[in-house]
Design an enzyme around this catalytic site. Structure first.
Site, short mmCIF file in Angstrom:
data_model
loop_
_atom_site.label_atom_id
_atom_site.label_comp_id
_atom_site.label_asym_id
_atom_site.label_seq_id
_atom_site.Cartn_x
_atom_site.Cartn_y
_atom_site.Cartn_z
N LYS A 14 0.84 -1.20 0.00
CA LYS A 14 0.00 0.00 0.00
C LYS A 14 0.87 1.25 0.00
O LYS A 14 0.57 2.22 -0.68
CB LYS A 14 -0.95 -0.01 1.20
CG LYS A 14 -2.06 -1.02 0.98
CD LYS A 14 -3.20 -0.87 1.95
CE LYS A 14 -4.28 -1.87 1.64
NZ LYS A 14 -4.93 -2.45 2.79
N LYS B 24 -3.62 -10.61 -8.44
CA LYS B 24 -4.57 -11.01 -7.39
C LYS B 24 -5.83 -10.14 -7.49
O LYS B 24 -5.71 -8.93 -7.63
CB LYS B 24 -3.92 -10.81 -6.01
CG LYS B 24 -4.79 -11.27 -4.87
CD LYS B 24 -4.26 -10.84 -3.53
CE LYS B 24 -4.75 -9.46 -3.15
NZ LYS B 24 -4.49 -9.08 -1.76
N LYS C 297 -9.86 -5.20 -4.46
CA LYS C 297 -10.56 -3.93 -4.63
C LYS C 297 -9.58 -2.82 -5.00
O LYS C 297 -9.87 -1.97 -5.82
CB LYS C 297 -11.30 -3.56 -3.33
CG LYS C 297 -12.56 -4.38 -3.13
CD LYS C 297 -13.09 -4.31 -1.69
CE LYS C 297 -12.83 -5.59 -0.95
NZ LYS C 297 -13.54 -5.78 0.31
#
Ligand code: TYM
Length: 320
Positions: free
Chosen positions: A110, A189, A192
């Site tokens: 992230k 993968k 969202k």
């Protein structure tokens, strides 16, 4: 066996959530004690709009119930309804090494994608450890991406136990081999945050278009193809039984078909697979009071258990 797992209400649930985790929740709901929760405190690290978070949390409960989660067999609750977990999180935080958290992939990924690296994101695995340890869970059904976090949980529990005496049960991740990492429409993968998801309760017509747009290679129709590692084959396999999967694999190896045909079969299979759940979802959405009652009862049961474990931990470390 005591089973526990959580899922974030950060958007609509997708095939990765279902095949990696939710289908296991449902299969394991006859175990001795079963806890499933909607991780709205974790979601706060990404969803900053209060109205949206409230709606996503409630929708997540409806989705789980529609997919077959049975509140008579499993305790379903919202994470923030059990404040004991946040308190336990602090106790664990005081002994959580920075280096251990810095090595976590989810945080590193992230951060690399430019998400603000605030403390909530960094300490995310500690809250996850508290979620699990507060219920003395033995087994945690998850997809592969969460396995490292469960290892962190074991490390934190192990060092707490080492220092203060045995307080926590060490949990194990339960990962399904064929759905550990469901690919998204781009082969990465399904996630969202990668914008490559196929949602569980998408309008079937829209979903068909999304499937038709999946990128494939441009080999001629007659050429035999290898099924292993092909996104369409992997996605189709999620819905197929062994003989259907084998039949599809031999079609690939034989050649003489276009990817459009596989996409059509995939869209048909998905529509059929989620048809009943879609219907149940409509019925449940019309009964918000029932859903609220289920979550309320779940929170009462969950608080009882988490309160006992929290007291045990507080006594062990001398704040009680
Ligand atoms: P979350 O909300 O990202 O995902 C929920 C579950 O779905 C699984 N999953 C996948 N499995 C296979 N293939 C994929 N492409 C895929 N995408 C998602 C995840 O592995 C997960 O099992 N941190 C957790 C939520 C959480 C939790 C917990 C889980 C909070 N506390 C305690 C277990 C125990 C998360 O972000 O999951």
């Amino acid at each position: 066996m005591r089973v526990l797992s959580g899922i974030q209400p950060t958007g609509r649930f997708h095939w990765g959530n279902y095949f990696g985790a939710i289908q296991q929740y449902i299969a394991l709901q006859d175990e001795d004690e079963v806890y499933y929760f909607i991780a709205n405190l974790h979601a706060l690290t990404t969803v900053r709009d209060p109205k949206e978070l409230r709606e996503l949390t409630f929708d997540a409960a409806i989705d789980l119930l529609a997919l077959g989660l049975d509140p008579n067999r499993a305790t379903l609750y919202v994470q923030s309804d059990v404040p004991e977990v946040s308190e336990l999180c602090w106790l664990l935080m005081t002994g959580a090494p920075m280096g251990l958290l810095e090595r976590c992939h989810a945080y590193k990924d992230k951060k690399a994608r430019g998400l603000r690296a605030d403390t909530g994101l960094f300490a995310y695995p500690v809250l996850m450890a508290a979620d699990i340890l507060a219920y003395d869970a033995d087994a945690v059904p998850v997809g592969e991406d969460q396995v490292q976090h469960i290892e962190v949980c074991r490390d934190l529990a192990g060092s707490f136990n080492h220092h203060y005496g045995t307080v926590f049960v060490l949990p194990k991740a339960v990962v399904l081999e064929n759905a550990a990492r469901v690919p998204g429409t781009d082969g990465e993968k399904m996630s969202k945050s990668y914008n490559n998801t196929l949602a569980l309760f998408e309008d079937p017509k829209i979903q068909r278009k999304q499937i038709m747009r999946i990128q494939t290679d441009s080999r001629p129709i007659e050429e035999p193809k290898e099924p292993a590692g092909d996104v369409l084959f992997d996605l189709y396999s999620l819905f197929a039984d062994d003989s259907e999967r084998e039949a599809m694999a031999s079609l690939y190896r034989r050649g003489g078909f276009g990817y459009g045909e596989i996409k059509k079969q995939l869209a048909d299979a998905a529509e059929q697979f989620f048809r009943d759940a879609r219907q149940r979802r409509v019925e449940l959405a019309a009964k918000p009071d029932l859903v609220r009652e289920i979550l309320g009862d779940g929170a009462t049961t969950a608080r009882k258990k988490a309160g006992m474990v929290l007291r045990r931990a507080q006594e062990a470390c001398g704040i009680r």
